[in-house]
Design an enzyme around this catalytic site. Structure first.
Site, PDB file in Angstrom:
ATOM      1  CD  GLU A   1      -0.319   5.440  -3.963  1.00  0.00           C
ATOM      2  OE1 GLU A   1       0.107   5.712  -2.821  1.00  0.00           O
ATOM      3  OE2 GLU A   1      -1.013   4.440  -4.207  1.00  0.00           O
TER       4      GLU A   1
ATOM      5  CG  ASP B   1      -8.475   3.970  -0.182  1.00  0.00           C
ATOM      6  OD1 ASP B   1      -8.256   2.743  -0.173  1.00  0.00           O
ATOM      7  OD2 ASP B   1      -7.761   4.801   0.415  1.00  0.00           O
TER       8      ASP B   1
ATOM      9  CG  ASP C   1      -2.003   0.981   1.246  1.00  0.00           C
ATOM     10  OD1 ASP C   1      -2.319   1.514   0.173  1.00  0.00           O
ATOM     11  OD2 ASP C   1      -2.574   1.248   2.328  1.00  0.00           O
TER      12      ASP C   1
HETATM   13  O1  MIG Z   1      -4.266   5.869   4.438  1.00  0.00           O
HETATM   14  O2  MIG Z   1      -3.914   0.660   5.573  1.00  0.00           O
HETATM   15  O3  MIG Z   1      -6.036   1.711   0.121  1.00  0.00           O
HETATM   16  O4  MIG Z   1      -7.005  -0.488   1.521  1.00  0.00           O
HETATM   17  O5  MIG Z   1      -7.066  -0.325   4.321  1.00  0.00           O
HETATM   18  C1  MIG Z   1      -5.047   4.731   4.308  1.00  0.00           C
HETATM   19  C2  MIG Z   1      -5.112   1.343   5.676  1.00  0.00           C
HETATM   20  C3  MIG Z   1      -4.137   3.542   4.128  1.00  0.00           C
HETATM   21  C4  MIG Z   1      -5.247   2.698   2.162  1.00  0.00           C
HETATM   22  C5  MIG Z   1      -5.598   1.445   1.432  1.00  0.00           C
HETATM   23  C6  MIG Z   1      -6.642   0.693   2.207  1.00  0.00           C
HETATM   24  C7  MIG Z   1      -6.095   0.355   3.580  1.00  0.00           C
HETATM   25  C8  MIG Z   1      -5.690   1.647   4.295  1.00  0.00           C
HETATM   26  N1  MIG Z   1      -4.732   2.399   3.484  1.00  0.00           N
END
Ligand code: MIG
Length: 724
Positions: free
Chosen positions: A321, A430, A318
């Site tokens: 980017e 999201d 995650d």
């Molecule tokens: O700032 O890890 O897209 O699936 O549950 C949010 C917490 C960070 C974004 C991800 C989401 C995940 C969440 N993350």
């Protein structure tokens, strides 16, 4: 500019000296370049910093592709900015999401792929109705033009260029439960027990950021997960795979090994003064590993040993980017500015203050402030921005190649670039528990499949905001046809597990998931068939019915493999929907329990079909077969499949290739698989049934019996059983 021909109908146009992104796997060293002044289809303009391509759109031109983007399936009428961005609010006007897949098709004309790792803007008839304008802020990039009128051939050629799609383990076709977060082992165990007790099939439970100690990557919080090894083992015994999240930001903390090692070896991205760049993400102040550096990837990849030693081969990357909450200096500066306003009378400045704090997240300037040390020299992140997610996945996969070379892994990433589909996949980020986002899910699923992401999916039930039971049910029904079948929801939102509502809703959900498990032999076989043919697994109708004008307009129905069409209900309070049936007849299966064959033959054209909350409309194409496994499974690998039911709608002849392998290794590459060709031919009195095994294969099928249930155009059923 330079030009070289490659593959069957592709031409590479090279401008300046492009960065070697890794998107294209084909060997470019042996290409024969010649000088050229012209581009087909496009006119172009350039100055020192910007290159602009223009294509004149006719009223009937349709544009498809661009992978993970918002907007229609036909991309016309919108502007897209391919610049990896963590944006948790996917509203229609947004131009950027998490990844960049600069590949598109101009229907009946040609295809295009721009291999350039930073921002590209595609203005597709937005500013000017009849112009597609592509802006690249550079004079160094590769432009591939696929000179073919055949959409499928263009996709194939793109995949020959960028590589065969990634293949997850078989269990990844099962149902997966996620939540930000199941906070501790106890909660995860309860969730797991609920699935088994209620006999609702489930293969995986995700671990979101709270499993870590203070959000430190490659750590486990022992208070929440005491005796992690034992916990993993217990879960495994019940057939559950755990899927931990891995974020790139490394917490700055003295004595924390990942931090200390990275710092000592110089593995973090540097600022302009050569110091480790500081950004703030979940763990607080962090450094970003420089995944563009091969040595860093090696180091990072080996860290996964913590998990692979315990038999965990599934992860989601995650925040890559990379997402930045704020940069400490920028926040300080802003707070200072605000502080200076304390003694002033504030009027309209208020709005600036109000937005100011939000603007500190993912600020574009940050990405020019840190640098990568690549094999080709030093570059700012801005210059290579869209590659970070891909190279993080590459680091992970290079680690797997060493640690678990013969295991297939599940690897989802949020950010990605063209070519990422070859080594791993993505989820769609999201979304919200909004009905509108079900349509977004379908469109993106189709566009991503055209870009090689065959195995992908959205957060079922929606991630942000609260979901109604009706929405979750309808989304779970859509999810049956989504390769990645994962229900996920955000912190603070209403729960979305099958039992989160009431018993009636739970029973409906159970039946939906049971249907998904019954369908796995079909999905798995067709997935492999799609890989072999390099054609999308989940596909829009127009790829199959290219002569049918109407099929181009259908954005809420899609093919799953070659025999099945899905037409999910994506509207609130709907008791049914209109369905467009192209070209041939279709066997319409009104499905509430897959064991009941409530079927009817429908003629081509538009039909209104009814679908109560517990009903899934399923369509089997004329002269096609699907295969089901009727045996109850708690998880995919619980039992070997000994019997399949072939359901078909045959007016002439139909074929299906059933695929089987161990589902967890790469042995299929050495011929360790079984392919069984099933043929049903209509004769004067009924049907001929043929089953052909490829004897050269080095894998013994577990199948013992094939049952046939074949329908003709009069809705009459013929049954037959064949022992193998
Ligand atoms: O700032 O890890 O897209 O699936 O549950 C949010 C917490 C960070 C974004 C991800 C989401 C995940 C969440 N993350």
């Amino acid at each position: 500019m330079l030009k070289a021909n490659l593959l069957n109908f592709t031409t590479l146009y090279r401008f300046g000296t492009p960065f070697e992104t890794d998107a294209v796997t084909l060997d470019k060293k042996s290409l024969n370049f010649t000088e050229t002044e012209q581009l087909p289809f496009f006119s172009f303009e350039k100055n020192d910093t910007i290159f602009t391509l223009k294509f004149q759109l006719n009223e009937e031109d349709r544009i498809y592709g661009l992978g993970q983007t918002l907007g229609g399936l036909n991309k016309r009428g919108k502007r897209y900015k391919l610049y990896a961005t963590d944006d948790p609010l996917h509203t229609p006007e947004k131009e950027s999401l998490y990844g960049s897949h600069p590949f598109l098709i101009v229907n009946n004309k040609f295809g295009l792929f721009i291999d350039y790792p930073s921002e590209i803007i595609f203005d597709i008839g937005f500013t000017k109705h009849d112009i597609m304008e592509i802006t690249i802020p550079s004079n160094n990039f590769d432009l591939y033009i696929f000179n073919s009128q055949n959409n499928i051939e263009i996709i194939k050629e793109y995949l020959k260029l960028t590589g065969t799609p990634y293949i997850p383990p078989k269990w990844a076709f099962g149902y997966q439960q996620c939540r930000w977060s199941y906070p501790d082992a106890k909660t995860i165990k309860e969730v797991a027990e609920n699935f088994r007790k209620k006999e609702i099939p489930c293969d995986a439970i995700y671990m979101d950021i709270d499993y870590m100690k203070d959000f430190k990557v490659f750590t486990i919080d022992e208070n929440k997960f005491p005796d992690f090894d034992k916990f993993v083992k217990e879960m495994k015994e019940k057939g559950f795979k755990l899927v931990p999240i891995v974020d790139p930001g490394v917490k700055i903390e003295k004595g924390y090994d990942v931090y200390e090692e990275g710092k000592e070896k110089g593995y973090f991205c540097k600022d302009k003064d050569g110091k480790d760049f500081v950004a703030t993400v979940w763990p607080g102040f962090t450094h970003f590993p420089d995944f563009l550096n091969p040595e860093v990837r090696k180091w990072w990849g080996r860290k996964y040993k913590l998990f692979t030693d315990l038999g965990i081969y599934s992860f989601w990357n995650d925040m890559n980017e990379p997402s930045i909450f704020f940069v400490p200096d920028a926040l300080k500066k802003y707070l200072k500015e605000i502080n200076e306003m304390l003694n002033k009378e504030i009027g309209l400045e208020f709005f600036g203050i109000k937005d100011g704090i939000n603007a500190l997240s993912n600020k574009r300037e940050y990405y020019s402030e840190f640098y990568h040390n690549t094999p080709y020299g030093k570059f700012s992140n801005e210059e290579l921005h869209n590659l970070y997610g891909y190279y993080m996945a590459k680091a992970t996969v290079e680690g797997f190649n060493e640690l678990i070379p013969d295991k297939r892994y599940l690897l989802l990433s949020r950010s990605s670039y063209a070519g990422h589909h070859r080594i791993a996949t993505i989820w769609m980020g999201d979304n919200m528990s909004w009905w509108e986002h079900m349509l977004v899910n379908i469109r993106m699923l189709l566009s991503l499949n055209m870009a090689g992401f065959f195995y992908t999916g959205a957060d079922i039930g929606g991630f942000g905001s609260n979901a109604s039971p009706e929405l979750v049910i309808r989304w779970m029904q859509l999810g049956v046809f989504s390769p990645l079948y994962r229900n996920h929801s955000a912190l603070g939102t209403r729960h979305q597990e099958p039992w989160a509502f009431d018993e009636n809703i739970e029973n409906i959900m159970k039946k939906i998931i049971e249907f998904r498990y019954a369908l796995i032999p079909y999905l798995y076989s067709e997935f492999f068939n799609s890989i072999e043919e390099l054609t999308p697994f989940i596909s829009p109708l127009f790829l199959h019915y290219n002569d049918d004008e109407t099929s181009f307009e259908i954005e809420d129905q899609f093919m799953v493999g070659k025999s099945l069409m899905a037409a999910p209900i994506i509207q609130p309070n709907a008791k049914g929907r209109f369905v467009y049936l192209p070209e041939n007849k279709w066997l319409y299966w009104k499905l509430s329990d897959f064991k009941e064959r409530n079927v009817e033959v429908l003629t081509p054209g538009t039909h209104y079909i009814k679908a109560g909350l517990n009903e899934i409309p399923v369509f089997i194409k004329e002269n096609s077969l699907i295969v089901l496994n009727e045996e109850k499974l708690n998880y995919v690998d619980e039992k070997a499949t000994e019997e399949i039911i072939v359901i078909g709608f045959v007016t002439d002849k139909a074929e299906f290739v059933y695929f089987e392998d161990d589902g967890e290794s790469f042995a299929f590459k050495e011929g360790k698989y079984a392919k069984i060709k099933i043929t049903v031919i209509k004769n004067k009195n009924g049907y001929d049934f043929e089953v052909e095994k490829d004897e050269s294969e080095k894998f013994e099928t577990s199948l013992k019996r094939i049952k046939f249930e074949i329908y003709n155009e009069n809705n009459e059923k013929v049954v037959f059983t064949l022992s193998l």
